[in-house]
Structure formats: C-alpha cells, structure tokens
Scaffold this active site. Structure first.
Site, PDB file in Angstrom:
ATOM      1  N   CYS A  89     -28.139   4.397   1.113  1.00  0.00           N
ATOM      2  CA  CYS A  89     -29.162   3.780   0.272  1.00  0.00           C
ATOM      3  C   CYS A  89     -29.854   4.885  -0.521  1.00  0.00           C
ATOM      4  O   CYS A  89     -30.484   5.772   0.071  1.00  0.00           O
ATOM      5  CB  CYS A  89     -30.161   3.027   1.151  1.00  0.00           C
ATOM      6  N   HIS A  91     -32.345   4.708  -3.011  1.00  0.00           N
ATOM      7  CA  HIS A  91     -33.811   4.683  -3.093  1.00  0.00           C
ATOM      8  C   HIS A  91     -34.395   5.022  -1.731  1.00  0.00           C
ATOM      9  O   HIS A  91     -35.424   5.694  -1.632  1.00  0.00           O
ATOM     10  CB  HIS A  91     -34.319   3.313  -3.590  1.00  0.00           C
ATOM     11  N   HIS A 209     -22.985  -6.105  -3.237  1.00  0.00           N
ATOM     12  CA  HIS A 209     -24.005  -5.823  -4.256  1.00  0.00           C
ATOM     13  C   HIS A 209     -23.449  -6.213  -5.631  1.00  0.00           C
ATOM     14  O   HIS A 209     -22.300  -5.876  -5.947  1.00  0.00           O
ATOM     15  CB  HIS A 209     -24.353  -4.334  -4.306  1.00  0.00           C
ATOM     16  N   CYS A 239     -31.521   1.329  -8.209  1.00  0.00           N
ATOM     17  CA  CYS A 239     -30.495   1.332  -7.167  1.00  0.00           C
ATOM     18  C   CYS A 239     -29.659   2.625  -7.213  1.00  0.00           C
ATOM     19  O   CYS A 239     -28.820   2.797  -8.105  1.00  0.00           O
ATOM     20  CB  CYS A 239     -29.582   0.101  -7.275  1.00  0.00           C
ATOM     21  N   GLY A 240     -29.888   3.460  -6.229  1.00  0.00           N
ATOM     22  CA  GLY A 240     -29.196   4.755  -6.205  1.00  0.00           C
ATOM     23  C   GLY A 240     -27.700   4.621  -6.055  1.00  0.00           C
ATOM     24  O   GLY A 240     -26.919   5.283  -6.763  1.00  0.00           O
ATOM     25  N   THR A 241     -27.267   3.739  -5.140  1.00  0.00           N
ATOM     26  CA  THR A 241     -25.820   3.581  -4.960  1.00  0.00           C
ATOM     27  C   THR A 241     -25.224   2.797  -6.137  1.00  0.00           C
ATOM     28  O   THR A 241     -24.085   3.040  -6.542  1.00  0.00           O
ATOM     29  CB  THR A 241     -25.506   2.908  -3.605  1.00  0.00           C
TER      30      THR A 241
HETATM   31  O1  PYC Z   1     -30.916   2.500  -3.882  1.00  0.00           O
HETATM   32  O2  PYC Z   1     -28.865   2.537  -3.102  1.00  0.00           O
HETATM   33  C1  PYC Z   1     -29.956   1.994  -3.273  1.00  0.00           C
HETATM   34  C2  PYC Z   1     -30.160   0.642  -2.699  1.00  0.00           C
HETATM   35  C3  PYC Z   1     -29.235  -0.144  -2.082  1.00  0.00           C
HETATM   36  C4  PYC Z   1     -29.882  -1.333  -1.731  1.00  0.00           C
HETATM   37  C5  PYC Z   1     -31.191  -1.236  -2.148  1.00  0.00           C
HETATM   38  N1  PYC Z   1     -31.339  -0.030  -2.750  1.00  0.00           N
END
Ligand code: PYC
Length: 316
Positions: A89, A91, A209, A239-241
C-alpha cells in the site's frame, strides 16, 4: 483478543492509515507471508475490530508492524483493509514513515520495509514527506476490451503495482468529486465484468482495484484518477500502487521516459509525484513521493461485553 490496541492515525493525500503500535496479535516467527496467512486464518477478528465500524470505517487501511524476516530490512508490515489483506500500500507506506518519525522510531534517511510482495525502500524526506521506491511493477495485458453494463465496451490495461489494477485510460465519466457515487458504481460494474469474463492478473490473481484515468484539474498534474479499492471505498489519495501500475503502462507505451516526473492527481485533488527506473524482465521500479499528516493517536478499547468488539457483522 487484547482489550487495548495502541494506534496512530494519519492521512496521506486524504487517505487514512492506522498504524498499530501495540496490542496486535502474536503471529510467531518465520517468513512474513506465513505470518500474513496466520493473521488471515486465525486473527481476522483483529483486522475487523481495527478497521470496521464502530472503531474504523470503510476507507481505513491498517498497518501492523512486524519483525522483518529479511535481515536487510528495518521492519516488516502487514497491510489490511475492510475486506481483507493488501500486499502493498503506497499511501499506507508514506503514512507509516511519517508515523515512525513522529514517535521517534526513525530519522530522515532511507529504511527498508518488508511487505508480503517484496521489499520497498522508503526515504523520509522531512517530517511529512516520504519517497517510496516500490516493488517492480509491470503491465500484464494491454488494451483489454470489456463489455460493461450501461457503458458498452471499455478498454483497459491489466497492470501490477504491488496490487492488481484494471487501468482505464479514458474514464467514460468525468472525474469530479460530485460524481463519486457514479464513479464507484461504474468501477464496481467494471470489476464485476472482469470477474464474469474471467479476466485476471498473472496466475489467475483477482483484479481487485479499478483505476479510471482522465484529464487533471490542475496544470501541475499530468493526470487525475479515481481508484476503487477492494472493499468498495474509493482511494482519496492518488493511490501509490495504482500510480505504480500507471507508470508501468506509460513506460510500456513509451509515453514516459525513465527519470521523468509524472504528477498524479487524486479524485479529491491530492498529488503524488512519481518516476521510474527500468529493472528486470520489462518491469519498472517506481518511486512515489507524497505527504502524510498525523490525525490521531490513542487506544482502541474493547470491553468484554461489547457486542461490536469485532466490528459490525457482515450482514448489517
Ligand atoms: O496507495 O497503494 C495505495 C493504496 C492501495 C489501496 C489504498 N491505497
């Protein structure tokens, strides 16, 4: 179950993270993936008690700190949400870095974090800002056509950025805050269509996602997105991923050079700065930079008689 769990909450670009500081279950030792499985099989009540109402809410992502198995890492982490467990994750990692700094556990500089999908390098840039060098990310399938009820045929790429994403290059709906309900409904339909058509990530992994992309609303960003998370909440951050999956697609299409900056805007207007390096087997190594702020510190309390100590039952 313990009757007290010490936590620290933060938000990264609006998306909440709850880091568990004390009171998590004893998962024993061994590879992180085995401990994650133990958590899933034997302590799911812990996840629910931390994330579900009345102590949490849909958008919250939990981060349980664990002793790393990989000796090159300073710490390990297991991420979880309102329906299960997340490999990585972005964030949440930024929130974790800022949390660790605020309790004096780390100083500005680089630390290595073990996740169940690989090692991530995190650089704390100042009290609130961190850069996450994510796991190798890649596009798995390009231009998949999908019939979506009410929208005809939509086209998207299947990509990995630490989680599996269906990345729709052009959202058929405007990416506006006032349209979040409709964007959520559309993304749920896309996910249902992927399941109906048997479209998966590598190894038949579920694509949990959905990322809808469109024009940014500020000239400092390259693109805006709306990301539906596995439990039906939308990601308030870019969303980082998801940004990593997007970079993998841009790199594969030759639309972004290694080292160039990509600014990703979220549906609520928060920003991540991203770039990538090439790594093995046509994957890219994305770096995501964002800011997080503490929102609360405290203890979750669980009275023995509390009927909702493990959150709301699923049928409520
Ligand atoms: O930031 O990767 C992310 C993430 C995944 C689900 C919620 N945030």
């Amino acid at each position: 179950m313990k009757n007290k769990i010490k936590y620290l909450d933060s938000h990264t670009g609006g998306e909440p993270t709850r880091v568990i500081l004390e009171g998590g279950p004893d998962l024993g030792s061994g590879p992180l993936s085995e401990r994650a499985e133990r958590l899933r099989l034997h302590f799911d009540g812990f996840r629910r008690s931390v994330i579900e109402e009345p102590r949490g809410w849909d958008a919250l992502v939990g981060a349980l700190l664990c002793k790393p198995y990989d000796p090159s890492c300073e710490t390990g982490v297991l991420f979880f949400n309102n329906v299960g467990y997340l490999g990585m994750c972005g964030h949440g990692t930024i929130g974790l870095a800022v949390t660790l700094k605020s309790i004096g556990a780390i100083n500005p500089g680089v630390f290595r974090l073990e996740t169940t999908v690989g090692v991530v390098e995190v650089e704390l840039l100042d009290d609130h800002r961190a850069a996450v060098r994510n796991v190798p990310s890649r596009r798995y399938r390009k231009g998949v056509n999908l019939r979506v009820a009410g929208y005809g045929t939509l086209q998207g790429d299947v990509a990995w950025g630490g989680n599996w994403f269906f990345v729709v290059k052009q959202s058929p709906l405007p990416l506006e805050r006032k349209g979040i309900r409709e964007l959520t409904e559309l993304s749920l339909r896309i996910r249902a269509a992927l399941e109906r058509e048997g479209i998966t990530g590598e190894g038949e992994a579920r694509i949990d996602h959905i990322e809808l992309c469109g024009p940014p609303s500020t000239e400092v960003a390259d693109e805006k997105n709306f990301v539906l998370c596995p439990g039906g909440a939308f990601d308030r951050s870019p969303c980082g991923t998801g940004t990593s999956a997007k970079l993998a697609c841009l790199a594969a299409d030759g639309l972004l050079e290694p080292g160039d900056t990509w600014v990703q805007e979220s549906i609520v207007g928060s920003l991540f700065e991203a770039s990538y390096e090439y790594c093995e087997e046509s994957s890219v190594l994305p770096t995501i930079v964002g800011s997080a702020y503490e929102t609360a510190r405290g203890e979750l309390l669980f009275a023995e008689q509390d009927p909702f100590a493990k959150g709301f039952p699923k049928d409520l």
